[in-house]
Motif scaffolding. Structure first.
Motif, PDB file in Angstrom:
ATOM      1  N   SER A  46      11.040  -0.354   4.378  1.00  0.00           N
ATOM      2  CA  SER A  46      10.485  -1.527   5.058  1.00  0.00           C
ATOM      3  C   SER A  46      10.627  -1.383   6.564  1.00  0.00           C
ATOM      4  O   SER A  46       9.721  -1.742   7.319  1.00  0.00           O
ATOM      5  N   GLU A  47      11.751  -0.848   7.003  1.00  0.00           N
ATOM      6  CA  GLU A  47      11.972  -0.661   8.440  1.00  0.00           C
ATOM      7  C   GLU A  47      10.958   0.323   9.024  1.00  0.00           C
ATOM      8  O   GLU A  47      10.413   0.105  10.101  1.00  0.00           O
ATOM      9  N   ARG A  48      10.674   1.410   8.309  1.00  0.00           N
ATOM     10  CA  ARG A  48       9.697   2.391   8.810  1.00  0.00           C
ATOM     11  C   ARG A  48       8.292   1.787   8.846  1.00  0.00           C
ATOM     12  O   ARG A  48       7.536   2.041   9.783  1.00  0.00           O
ATOM     13  N   VAL A  49       7.952   0.955   7.871  1.00  0.00           N
ATOM     14  CA  VAL A  49       6.661   0.272   7.878  1.00  0.00           C
ATOM     15  C   VAL A  49       6.564  -0.627   9.111  1.00  0.00           C
ATOM     16  O   VAL A  49       5.560  -0.620   9.823  1.00  0.00           O
ATOM     17  N   ARG A  50       7.636  -1.383   9.411  1.00  0.00           N
ATOM     18  CA  ARG A  50       7.646  -2.238  10.607  1.00  0.00           C
ATOM     19  C   ARG A  50       7.485  -1.402  11.864  1.00  0.00           C
ATOM     20  O   ARG A  50       6.747  -1.777  12.777  1.00  0.00           O
ATOM     21  N   GLU A  51       8.162  -0.251  11.943  1.00  0.00           N
ATOM     22  CA  GLU A  51       8.043   0.628  13.111  1.00  0.00           C
ATOM     23  C   GLU A  51       6.616   1.125  13.284  1.00  0.00           C
ATOM     24  O   GLU A  51       6.087   1.144  14.404  1.00  0.00           O
ATOM     25  N   LEU A  52       5.992   1.540  12.196  1.00  0.00           N
ATOM     26  CA  LEU A  52       4.612   2.035  12.268  1.00  0.00           C
ATOM     27  C   LEU A  52       3.654   0.937  12.717  1.00  0.00           C
ATOM     28  O   LEU A  52       2.747   1.180  13.518  1.00  0.00           O
ATOM     29  N   ILE A  53       3.848  -0.268  12.212  1.00  0.00           N
ATOM     30  CA  ILE A  53       3.002  -1.393  12.621  1.00  0.00           C
ATOM     31  C   ILE A  53       3.189  -1.650  14.111  1.00  0.00           C
ATOM     32  O   ILE A  53       2.211  -1.818  14.851  1.00  0.00           O
ATOM     33  N   ARG A  54       4.438  -1.662  14.579  1.00  0.00           N
ATOM     34  CA  ARG A  54       4.698  -1.892  16.008  1.00  0.00           C
ATOM     35  C   ARG A  54       4.052  -0.809  16.861  1.00  0.00           C
ATOM     36  O   ARG A  54       3.425  -1.095  17.874  1.00  0.00           O
ATOM     37  N   GLU A  55       4.199   0.453  16.447  1.00  0.00           N
ATOM     38  CA  GLU A  55       3.629   1.564  17.208  1.00  0.00           C
ATOM     39  C   GLU A  55       2.116   1.427  17.332  1.00  0.00           C
ATOM     40  O   GLU A  55       1.553   1.614  18.405  1.00  0.00           O
ATOM     41  N   HIS A  56       1.453   1.109  16.236  1.00  0.00           N
ATOM     42  CA  HIS A  56      -0.006   1.011  16.252  1.00  0.00           C
ATOM     43  C   HIS A  56      -0.496  -0.298  16.865  1.00  0.00           C
ATOM     44  O   HIS A  56      -1.621  -0.377  17.343  1.00  0.00           O
ATOM     45  N   SER A  57       0.355  -1.303  16.890  1.00  0.00           N
ATOM     46  CA  SER A  57      -0.023  -2.590  17.469  1.00  0.00           C
ATOM     47  C   SER A  57      -0.088  -2.538  18.985  1.00  0.00           C
ATOM     48  O   SER A  57      -0.755  -3.356  19.608  1.00  0.00           O
ATOM     49  N   LEU A  58       0.612  -1.601  19.582  1.00  0.00           N
ATOM     50  CA  LEU A  58       0.639  -1.499  21.035  1.00  0.00           C
ATOM     51  C   LEU A  58      -0.653  -0.903  21.598  1.00  0.00           C
ATOM     52  O   LEU A  58      -0.906  -0.998  22.793  1.00  0.00           O
ATOM     53  N   LEU A  59      -1.459  -0.314  20.745  1.00  0.00           N
ATOM     54  CA  LEU A  59      -2.691   0.327  21.174  1.00  0.00           C
ATOM     55  C   LEU A  59      -3.872  -0.625  21.021  1.00  0.00           C
ATOM     56  O   LEU A  59      -3.896  -1.459  20.122  1.00  0.00           O
ATOM     57  N   LEU A  92       0.822  -1.208   0.000  1.00  0.00           N
ATOM     58  CA  LEU A  92       0.000   0.000   0.000  1.00  0.00           C
ATOM     59  C   LEU A  92       0.856   1.259   0.000  1.00  0.00           C
ATOM     60  O   LEU A  92       0.565   2.223  -0.710  1.00  0.00           O
ATOM     61  N   ALA A  93       1.934   1.262   0.784  1.00  0.00           N
ATOM     62  CA  ALA A  93       2.834   2.420   0.836  1.00  0.00           C
ATOM     63  C   ALA A  93       3.511   2.639  -0.509  1.00  0.00           C
ATOM     64  O   ALA A  93       3.641   3.771  -0.979  1.00  0.00           O
ATOM     65  N   ALA A  94       3.916   1.547  -1.163  1.00  0.00           N
ATOM     66  CA  ALA A  94       4.569   1.662  -2.471  1.00  0.00           C
ATOM     67  C   ALA A  94       3.601   2.179  -3.525  1.00  0.00           C
ATOM     68  O   ALA A  94       3.970   3.004  -4.366  1.00  0.00           O
ATOM     69  N   GLN A  95       2.357   1.716  -3.484  1.00  0.00           N
ATOM     70  CA  GLN A  95       1.361   2.157  -4.464  1.00  0.00           C
ATOM     71  C   GLN A  95       1.055   3.643  -4.320  1.00  0.00           C
ATOM     72  O   GLN A  95       0.725   4.309  -5.290  1.00  0.00           O
ATOM     73  N   ARG A  96       1.164   4.147  -3.127  1.00  0.00           N
ATOM     74  CA  ARG A  96       0.900   5.571  -2.888  1.00  0.00           C
ATOM     75  C   ARG A  96       2.179   6.395  -2.972  1.00  0.00           C
ATOM     76  O   ARG A  96       2.148   7.586  -2.728  1.00  0.00           O
ATOM     77  N   ASP A  97       3.296   5.742  -3.273  1.00  0.00           N
ATOM     78  CA  ASP A  97       4.591   6.408  -3.385  1.00  0.00           C
ATOM     79  C   ASP A  97       4.875   7.270  -2.158  1.00  0.00           C
ATOM     80  O   ASP A  97       5.205   8.450  -2.258  1.00  0.00           O
ATOM     81  N   LEU A  98       4.729   6.654  -0.966  1.00  0.00           N
ATOM     82  CA  LEU A  98       4.933   7.371   0.292  1.00  0.00           C
ATOM     83  C   LEU A  98       6.401   7.462   0.696  1.00  0.00           C
ATOM     84  O   LEU A  98       6.730   8.153   1.645  1.00  0.00           O
ATOM     85  N   GLY A  99       7.246   6.731   0.001  1.00  0.00           N
ATOM     86  CA  GLY A  99       8.669   6.797   0.303  1.00  0.00           C
ATOM     87  C   GLY A  99       9.037   6.179   1.647  1.00  0.00           C
ATOM     88  O   GLY A  99      10.025   6.571   2.255  1.00  0.00           O
ATOM     89  N   LEU A 100       8.252   5.216   2.113  1.00  0.00           N
ATOM     90  CA  LEU A 100       8.532   4.559   3.387  1.00  0.00           C
ATOM     91  C   LEU A 100       9.415   3.339   3.158  1.00  0.00           C
ATOM     92  O   LEU A 100       9.155   2.544   2.264  1.00  0.00           O
TER      93      LEU A 100
END
Length: 123
Positions: free
Chosen positions: A66-79, A56-64
């Motif tokens: 793989s490591e940043r995607v993992r960080e975002l998932i971890r951050e949101h998973s804690l909630l 999804l990030a690649a399709q939107r050309d967000l420039g994220l």
């Protein structure tokens, strides 16, 4: 000693990406991230969720990265998601054909992830 990464199911990943793009044509709102992760975890493994987020990030050309995607998932998973948010996200996904959480797994066709959760890659 390294732990083998769980097998990814490309057909399932592309199917979920399609469901998400149909349900959220303008992108997933930030307020839905936590609930969406909760709903996806019911049927998908972590490797699959990461692959979906990266796609999804690649399709939107967000420039994220793989490591940043993992960080975002971890951050949101804690909630913990609010029940209302989970219901809203589940409704959006159901409207695009995503399997209902109450679907009887004995009747579900297709593959299962490492936890035995069914998710068919076919429509």
């Amino acid at each position: 000693m390294s732990v083998a990464e769980p097998e990814r199911r490309p057909g399932v990943i592309s199917r979920v990406v399609s469901w998400l793009r149909a349900g959220y044509p303008d992108g997933v709102p930030t307020g839905d991230y936590v609930a969406l992760l909760g709903v996806l975890r019911r049927r998908l493994g972590e490797a699959e969720i990461q692959a979906i987020a990266e796609e999804l990030a690649a399709q939107r050309d967000l420039g994220l990265t793989s490591e940043r995607v993992r960080e975002l998932i971890r951050e949101h998973s804690l909630l913990d998601p609010h029940e209302e948010d989970v219901a809203r996200v589940s409704e959006v996904l159901a409207s695009t054909g995503y399997p209902d959480e109450d679907e009887d797994e004995d009747e579900a066709e297709g593959e299962q992830d490492e936890a035995g959760r069914g998710l068919s890659p076919d429509p």
